[in-house]
Motif scaffolding. Sequence first.
Motif, PDB file in Angstrom:
ATOM      1  N   ARG A   2       8.702 -39.742   6.524  1.00 36.32           N
ATOM      2  CA  ARG A   2       7.833 -38.004   6.345  1.00 36.32           C
ATOM      3  C   ARG A   2       7.792 -36.887   7.127  1.00 36.32           C
ATOM      4  O   ARG A   2       7.674 -35.919   6.638  1.00 36.32           O
ATOM      5  CB  ARG A   2       6.459 -39.074   7.108  1.00 36.32           C
ATOM      6  CG  ARG A   2       5.488 -38.074   7.739  1.00 36.32           C
ATOM      7  CD  ARG A   2       4.126 -37.068   6.223  1.00 36.32           C
ATOM      8  NE  ARG A   2       3.711 -36.760   6.896  1.00 36.32           N
ATOM      9  CZ  ARG A   2       2.245 -36.311   7.074  1.00 36.32           C
ATOM     10  NH1 ARG A   2       1.311 -37.152   6.345  1.00 36.32           N
ATOM     11  NH2 ARG A   2       2.074 -35.366   7.468  1.00 36.32           N
ATOM     12  N   ARG A   3       8.608 -37.139   8.165  1.00 36.01           N
ATOM     13  CA  ARG A   3       9.135 -36.131   8.528  1.00 36.01           C
ATOM     14  C   ARG A   3       9.899 -34.905   7.575  1.00 36.01           C
ATOM     15  O   ARG A   3       9.639 -33.818   8.215  1.00 36.01           O
ATOM     16  CB  ARG A   3       9.862 -36.519  10.529  1.00 36.01           C
ATOM     17  CG  ARG A   3       8.550 -36.906  10.927  1.00 36.01           C
ATOM     18  CD  ARG A   3       9.503 -37.802  11.886  1.00 36.01           C
ATOM     19  NE  ARG A   3       8.393 -38.833  13.104  1.00 36.01           N
ATOM     20  CZ  ARG A   3       7.508 -38.654  14.160  1.00 36.01           C
ATOM     21  NH1 ARG A   3       7.325 -36.448  14.075  1.00 36.01           N
ATOM     22  NH2 ARG A   3       6.566 -38.547  14.466  1.00 36.01           N
ATOM     23  N   ASP A  34       7.860 -33.139   5.590  1.00 39.32           N
ATOM     24  CA  ASP A  34       7.008 -32.299   6.356  1.00 39.32           C
ATOM     25  C   ASP A  34       8.172 -31.061   6.133  1.00 39.32           C
ATOM     26  O   ASP A  34       7.911 -29.877   6.124  1.00 39.32           O
ATOM     27  CB  ASP A  34       6.663 -32.770   8.297  1.00 39.32           C
ATOM     28  CG  ASP A  34       6.094 -33.767   7.213  1.00 39.32           C
ATOM     29  OD1 ASP A  34       4.780 -34.021   6.881  1.00 39.32           O
ATOM     30  OD2 ASP A  34       4.982 -34.043   8.556  1.00 39.32           O
ATOM     31  N   VAL A  68       7.862 -29.500   3.074  1.00 39.42           N
ATOM     32  CA  VAL A  68       6.587 -28.320   3.484  1.00 39.42           C
ATOM     33  C   VAL A  68       6.663 -27.254   3.974  1.00 39.42           C
ATOM     34  O   VAL A  68       6.874 -26.320   2.619  1.00 39.42           O
ATOM     35  CB  VAL A  68       5.092 -29.482   3.671  1.00 39.42           C
ATOM     36  CG1 VAL A  68       4.313 -28.515   3.272  1.00 39.42           C
ATOM     37  CG2 VAL A  68       5.266 -30.202   2.804  1.00 39.42           C
ATOM     38  N   VAL A  69       6.736 -26.895   5.043  1.00 36.56           N
ATOM     39  CA  VAL A  69       7.294 -25.561   5.513  1.00 36.56           C
ATOM     40  C   VAL A  69       7.905 -24.685   5.097  1.00 36.56           C
ATOM     41  O   VAL A  69       8.416 -23.832   5.407  1.00 36.56           O
ATOM     42  CB  VAL A  69       7.488 -26.685   7.051  1.00 36.56           C
ATOM     43  CG1 VAL A  69       7.987 -24.741   7.674  1.00 36.56           C
ATOM     44  CG2 VAL A  69       6.170 -26.799   7.665  1.00 36.56           C
TER      45      VAL A  69
END
Lengths: 305, 305, 305, 305, 305, 305
Positions: free
Chosen positions: C126-127, C130, C133-134
Motif C-alpha cells: 500500500r505504501r 501511494d 500515485v503521487v
Amino acid sequence: MSEAIFDVQAVVGDLAAARQDWRNAQQRYSETGGRELPAREAMADIMQGLRGVLFPMRLGPSNLRQENEDFYVGHTLGAVLQALHAQVRLELRYNARHNDAASSSALDASAVHIVRDFAEALPGIRRLLDSDVVAAYEGDPAARSVDEVLLCYPGILAMVYHRVAHAFYQTGVPLLARIVAELAHAQTGIDIHPGARIGAGFFIDHGTGVVIGETAHIGRRVRIYQAVTLGAKNFPLDAEGKPVKGAPRHPTLEDEVVIYAGATVLGRITIGRGASIGGNVWLTHDVAPGSHITQATARQDLTTH
Amino acid sequence: MSEAIFDVQAVVGDLAAARQDWRNAQQRYSETGGRELPAREAMADIMQGLRGVLFPMRLGPSNLRQENEDFYVGHTLGAVLQALHAQVRLELRYNARHNDAASSSALDASAVHIVRDFAEALPGIRRLLDSDVVAAYEGDPAARSVDEVLLCYPGILAMVYHRVAHAFYQTGVPLLARIVAELAHAQTGIDIHPGARIGAGFFIDHGTGVVIGETAHIGRRVRIYQAVTLGAKNFPLDAEGKPVKGAPRHPTLEDEVVIYAGATVLGRITIGRGASIGGNVWLTHDVAPGSHITQATARQDLTTH
Amino acid sequence: MSEAIFDVQAVVGDLAAARQDWRNAQQRYSETGGRELPAREAMADIMQGLRGVLFPMRLGPSNLRQENEDFYVGHTLGAVLQALHAQVRLELRYNARHNDAASSSALDASAVHIVRDFAEALPGIRRLLDSDVVAAYEGDPAARSVDEVLLCYPGILAMVYHRVAHAFYQTGVPLLARIVAELAHAQTGIDIHPGARIGAGFFIDHGTGVVIGETAHIGRRVRIYQAVTLGAKNFPLDAEGKPVKGAPRHPTLEDEVVIYAGATVLGRITIGRGASIGGNVWLTHDVAPGSHITQATARQDLTTH
Amino acid sequence: MSEAIFDVQAVVGDLAAARQDWRNAQQRYSETGGRELPAREAMADIMQGLRGVLFPMRLGPSNLRQENEDFYVGHTLGAVLQALHAQVRLELRYNARHNDAASSSALDASAVHIVRDFAEALPGIRRLLDSDVVAAYEGDPAARSVDEVLLCYPGILAMVYHRVAHAFYQTGVPLLARIVAELAHAQTGIDIHPGARIGAGFFIDHGTGVVIGETAHIGRRVRIYQAVTLGAKNFPLDAEGKPVKGAPRHPTLEDEVVIYAGATVLGRITIGRGASIGGNVWLTHDVAPGSHITQATARQDLTTH
Amino acid sequence: MSEAIFDVQAVVGDLAAARQDWRNAQQRYSETGGRELPAREAMADIMQGLRGVLFPMRLGPSNLRQENEDFYVGHTLGAVLQALHAQVRLELRYNARHNDAASSSALDASAVHIVRDFAEALPGIRRLLDSDVVAAYEGDPAARSVDEVLLCYPGILAMVYHRVAHAFYQTGVPLLARIVAELAHAQTGIDIHPGARIGAGFFIDHGTGVVIGETAHIGRRVRIYQAVTLGAKNFPLDAEGKPVKGAPRHPTLEDEVVIYAGATVLGRITIGRGASIGGNVWLTHDVAPGSHITQATARQDLTTH
Amino acid sequence: MSEAIFDVQAVVGDLAAARQDWRNAQQRYSETGGRELPAREAMADIMQGLRGVLFPMRLGPSNLRQENEDFYVGHTLGAVLQALHAQVRLELRYNARHNDAASSSALDASAVHIVRDFAEALPGIRRLLDSDVVAAYEGDPAARSVDEVLLCYPGILAMVYHRVAHAFYQTGVPLLARIVAELAHAQTGIDIHPGARIGAGFFIDHGTGVVIGETAHIGRRVRIYQAVTLGAKNFPLDAEGKPVKGAPRHPTLEDEVVIYAGATVLGRITIGRGASIGGNVWLTHDVAPGSHITQATARQDLTTH
C-alpha cells in the motif's frame, strides 16, 4: 475455539496505519465520511445505456423491434440521465470541497444544467457518429457494410465513448470525461484525451496504441492507423518551473489528413489539408497541405548477415 | 404532478429524427422490424463455450473431473452449436437482404451445413492449438509448463479465437468471423484478420499491438513479438479507383521465420524459410531464406547532450 | 424420435481422441482426476478483493463509510486470504506432481506460510502504491488530483497488480504471479513480468504496449511512456543450446530515469541516474547518469513528395 | 488416469432406460427433438414485466420518474408481448401435436391474435385490480393506505396473477394460465384456478390455504379469509365413469358475500347477495341473500379436563 | 418499415388513461415525480444481511471463519444500516406527504434516530431468538440439534423476521414492518402481524396457515402448531361505524400455553398459564390456567357408509 | 474525520457478547474455526440440478435437444454428485464432532458410499415419480396432460423433493434430507417429513397445509387433498418423560385410500385399503378397508340468523 490461521487483525491494523499516514501526508480528511468520488462502474453502466440510446437497433437489446424504438430510447434515457445526475453531483461536490462558499443547492442546480445540456447534445453526437461510421466504411476496403463497422470496429467504439466524453469535458465534469475515456482505452487500446476536438468523419483503423492529446485539434474526414501518437513535444513551464495547465501543445490536423501506423506527431504543429504522413515517421514541424511525408532512406538502411 | 427535470421527450424526438435521416441517407429499411444482425454478446458466449469444449480440463468448469469430460464436452457443444446456428442464420439472412430470390428455407439449410462443417473442423482446430501451445512453451524461456502457456498467454488466447474465426471466414460467415476476431483483439491487443492463413506452431509473445492482415500467409513454426505489423503497402485499385476486394496484398512468411518486436512488414512480399527480422525494421521487399535482417547503423545514430 | 441435426456424438469422439493424443505426447496423466491448476477467474476475484483491501474508500464498495473501513478491510481480507490459500495449494501441488517425496501436509503447511507472508507484505505494498500515485500526479500536468489518478490511470492499475504479482513471485507461486500480471495486461495493454523489481514512485503514462522483462531492475521515481520496451537482447545459452533460466538479461534503470514513448531498451545495460531516453530510441548499451539520448538526425531524414 | 469415484456412466444409462420406458408407455415421441412446452421461468419473467406495466410507479423499477412512465410501459410491454408470443406458440403447437392438419403458419397467426387480444385486455385488468386494491383498503382496518395494500398484501398479488391468468384461460392458452396461477400459489399459498370468474373489488385477507375452483363464479365486492375453500362436492361422470370436463361444479357467490376463515363451500350452490358465512363452516347447500351462517353450537361442544 | 405486430402504442395510451383515472379518484399526485415508497426488494436484501449479522457462522457466508466474525458482522451491519436508513426516510416522507409542516431535515433526523434505536435492539433480538431455537429443539422430538433447528425450521425463520419487524413496528415504521412480515409469510406460510407481542421461547411447529393478529399478546415458552389462528372476533366500531384502529381485539396467551393444529382462538380473551387447546378447537372465551380443552364428542360424530 | 452516524462498533461488541453467551450455554466450541454445517443454498442448487437429471426435457435447460439428453444428464449428474459429496461430508463430520474415534478418512469413505448409493437410487426414483405423474393426471379431471402435471403441480414438485429427501434419510444424512424437505415446504406449503414411506402413484391435490409425519406409511395409489394432516396423537415417553425417538406414531394408509381436504388423521392407526375419509374429518382410530367416513351431522349444525 480454534486458532486463527492468518492474523487478519494485525494486517488490518497495519493497513489502517498506512492509510492514516497517507491522509496525514495529503491532508485528506473526508467531510462526509462517505464516498466522495464518481464510480467507474456507474459510468460503465451509463455508457452501456447511452450506446443503446444512440443506436437502439444495433447496440440496444436484441429483442427490440423498430416500432418500439422510441419507448426503449425514452425509458433508457430517463434512467441514464438520473444516474448521470448522481455522478455529476459527486464530481461537482468533490471539486468544491475546498470551497466553503459553494452551497449544496447551487451545486445541485449546476448538476441539473450539466445533464440537461448533455441530453440536448445527444442527437448531434449521433449525427457525428454516423459520419464516423460512413468514413470507416469508405476508408477500409475490408469493411462489408456500415453495420459491420458499427458492430465490430474498435475505432468506432472509441469514438462513441470519446464524443460523449468530450461533451462531459466541455460542460465542466472533466473527471467523468476521463473515466469514460479510460473505459474506451481499456477496451480498445485507443487513448484519446477527452479534451481533443475531433471533426466529423474520423476513422481510426486497428487502433491499438493510438494516443491523442488534450489540445489536439482534428479536422473533418481525417484517417489514422494503429500506434499513431499525436503528442506534446514539451510543456511550457511557468515561473516556478511547473507545467502551464491547458496550454496548446498538441498538433492540429486539417481536413482529410491521413497518418499511417506508428507515426509520431509532436508539438503545436499543423499538418495541412490533405497531407499524408507515412508509417513510423517522427514529425515535429509543420507540413504543407497536400504533402506526402515518408521516412524513405533511413528505412532502407538495413543490414543482412 | 411534479415537473419533469429533464426533457426526455424532446431528446427522444430529436434522436428519432437523426435515425430517420440516417435511414434515408443509407436507404436502410428493416424488412422484419426486428433485429437483423448477429450479436457480439451471443458470440462471446459461444466462444466461452468453445474454449471449454476445446480444453475441458483447463478452460472448462473448475469442478470438472476427467472421467466426465465427454459429458461436459457433448452437453456444451450441443448448446453452442444451436446458439451458433441462430447467429449464422442471422448473418445469412442479412447478407441476402437485397436478394429476393433467396428463400428462407434455403438459407436455413445453408446455416445447418455451415454449422456442421464447423463442428467437424473442431478436432483439427484443437490439434493445431496444441501445436501452438508447444511452440510457445519451447519459444519462451520464461514458460514453465504447457499449462501455464494455455492458462496465461494472450498469444494463445488470440490463436484460440483466430483459428475459430478463420473457420467461420472460410465457410461463408465473415461477419461472425470478424466479431470473434474483435473479441480477441479487445482482450489481447492482438488484431488478426480472420482471413489470415496461419500454419501450425505459431507463437506471438507479449502481443500488444500486433496486426496481421487479411491475405497474410504464415507457415509453420513462425514466431513474432509485440507490435509487429504484417500489413498492406498499398491497395490495387480498379478502373474506378476503388480498392480491389480480396486482392493478395499482405506478406507471406515461410516456415520458421522469426520477427522481432515493432517490425513492420508490408506488401505481397515473401520472407524466406528460417529468416529473422530484427526489431523495429521497416521491410517492403522479399527476404531470402536464412537471412537475418537488422537496422544496424541507423540505430546507432543517437545524440547525447 | 427426430433425427439429430448436428452429429455431436461424432465430434465428441474426435475431440476425445485429440485430447488423448496430446496426453500421450505430453505424458500427462492426471493423478487425481480433478482440476489441478489455479483458476484465472479465482485470481480475478482475489484481485478485486485486494484492490478494495488496499484502497477501501476509493476502490471498495460505493456505500462504505470511513468509520467502518476496518470492518470492510478485515472481512474482505479474511475471505481473500482463504481463497488465495486454495489457489496457492493448487500451484504447490501442481509443482510437486513429479515429486513423490512431497507430502500433502508439508505442501499445505507451505501454502499457509506463503499466504501469511503475503498478508504481512500488504501494508508495505500500500505504501509503495501511494508513492506511485503521487509520482503520477506530479508527473502528469493533466492530472487534477491524486484521486483521479487512482481512479482512472491504467498505469496505476498495472502497478497495483504488479506489486501484488511481484510478492507472489518472490514467495514461490510464480504461476499465480503470472496470472495476476496477465489480468493487468488484458485490461491495460501494459505487460510487466512479475519478476521485475520496481522501486517507489514509478509512473507509466498512457501505457499501451509497454513491456518490462523478468530481470529488469527499476530504481525510484522512474517515469516511462507508452510502447516502451525494457527487453532482452539475447539469451545466454547453456551447453545444450537452451536458454539459461533466470539469467540477468534486462536493463537496470537507476533512480529518476525517464524514457519516452516507443523507446526500446535491450540487454543487461544500465541507464544512469537521471538520464532521459528520447522517443523511439533503440538502445543496447549503457548510458551515463544525467545523459539525454535522442535519435536526432535520422528523424529528420524525411522525404516530401 | 485416476479412477472415477462415482459411476456416472452407469447411472446415465439407467436413467435413459427409465425415460425410454416412460416414452414407450406414454407413446411420447418428440417430433422436433427440441423443447416443446412453455417454460415456467419464461412465464415468471413475463409476469414480472406485466406487474411493472400495470403499476409502473409502484411495482416498476425504483428509479422510474412519473414523466417517463409511458416510455417504461411501452418498452416493457413490447418486450413482454414478444416473449409471450413465443410461449403462446409453444402451447398452440403442443396442443396441435396430434393434429396433422394444423399448419405451422395458421398456429403462428393464432398466436398473434391471442397476444393481441391479451394486450387489449390489459387496461381493463388494471381497472379491475384498482377496484381490488380499494376493496382491501376498505376491508381491512389494519391497512394504512392503498399503497401499502398494493405493496404488501398477498391477496392483491394473487389477484394480479389471477386476472392475467384468467385472460390467458379465456383466449385459449390454458397451460400458460395454469403456470401463472401456480406462480402465485407458490408465493402466496392462494390457489385460484384460472377459470374462476371473479368480479370487481375482490379481497382475500391473509390468504394461506385458500382454494377456488375452476367454475366458481364470484360477484362484486366479495371478501374471503384464509383457508376458505370454494370446491366441488363431486364430479358429474360420463357413461364411462370418467369426470365430465368443465361441468359447472363450484359455488356461485353473489355480490358482497363475506366468507370467514376456514369455511368450506362445496358444490354448484349459490350464496345470496350480502350473505356471510362464519369461520370453519362446512356448507353444501344454497344460502339466501343477507343470511348469516355460523356453526354455533358444535363449536361450544368442548371438553375441559 | 415493417408493420407493427402488436399495437403497443394504443395499449400504452389506454393504460395511461387508467392510471390517470385512478390518480384522480384517489387524489394522488406525486410531489416529487419519483419513487415515494419503500421497496420490497430493498427490504429483502436488508433482511438477508441481518440474518447474517444475527447468526454469522450459521446464516452468514459459507467461507466465514470464527476469528473473523466481528469483521463480517461490522461490515454487513454498516451496509445494512445505511440501506435501512434510506428505506426509513422513504416511509417517513411518505407518511408526512400531507403534512406541510414536516421539514425534510426533521424527517432525516428522525430516520437516523429510528435506525440507531433499531441497531441497539439487535443484541436483544439475538438473545430472544436463541431462546426460540432452544424452545424448538426441546419442543420437537424430531429435532436433532439446535443447528438443525436454526437451519431448517420455518417457524424459526418466521420469528427472525417477526422480531425484526416488531422492532420496526415499535419505532414508527409500520410499513417497513409489514413488508418484512410479508417476506416471511411468503416463505413460510406463517402470517404474524408485526404488532404482535411475543415472549421468549416461542415455537411454531410446521407452521403453514398460522395467523397471529396485531394485538395478540403471547407469553414465554408458548408452543403452537400449523393452521392455528389467533384472530379478532369482531372489531369495535366508532360512531361512524368504522373500525377503531389499534383497539385490543386479539387473544392473550399466558406463559407455557400450547395450542394444537388448526385451533381457532378469537377475540380479546385470555388463555391461562399452562393451558392447552386441542386440535381444530374453535375458542372465543377465556380459559383457566392449566386447563386442557378438546373438542371431544363432536369429533367422534362420524358417519361410516 | 466526520463522526460516525451509527455506532456500529458498539453493536458489534454486544452481538459478540450475545454469541459468546450462547456458545457458553450450549457448550459449543468450533473445532475448525470454519463452517461446520451443510448449506441450504448448496442443497437448493443440488436439487435444481437433480430435477434436470431426472426430467431433462421437461425441467432441464430450455435449449436441450433430445439427442443430447445423455450428455446433459451425465454432465449435470457429475457436478451434482461432487457438490453433494461435499455436503454429505459436512454432515458426517458434524455428526461425529463429539466422537474422537471417528477418523477423517473413515468419514470421507462413508461419504463416498452414501453418494454412490444415492446415485444408484436415482433411476428408481425417476420411475416412482413417473407413477406419481400418472396418478395426478388420472386423479384430477382438470389435468390436460402429463406434461402439464409435471410442469405445474405443486404436489408433484413436493414428491420430487420428498423422494430424494427420503433417499438421503435412509442412507444416514437426515439433516440434508430435512433441508431438502423444507425447500419443498417453502415452495409448496406441503410439509412431508423425509422419513415418511410413500408408495408409487401418490397424488396430493392443491396441497397447501398438508403435513405428513416421520413414521407415516402410505401405500400405492393413495390420493390426498389440501390441509390434510397425517400426524401423531401423542408421543410415547421414556422413563425420564422424554419422547422416545423414532417410535412409530403416525398413520398407515393402505393402497388406494383417499383423504379429502382438511381431514386430520392422528396416531398409529390404519386406514384400510380403498377407504375414503371425508373433508375436515378428525380421525384417531382404525378404519376398515372400503369404508367411507364423513362428518355428516355435525356439519349440518349451522345457525342462520
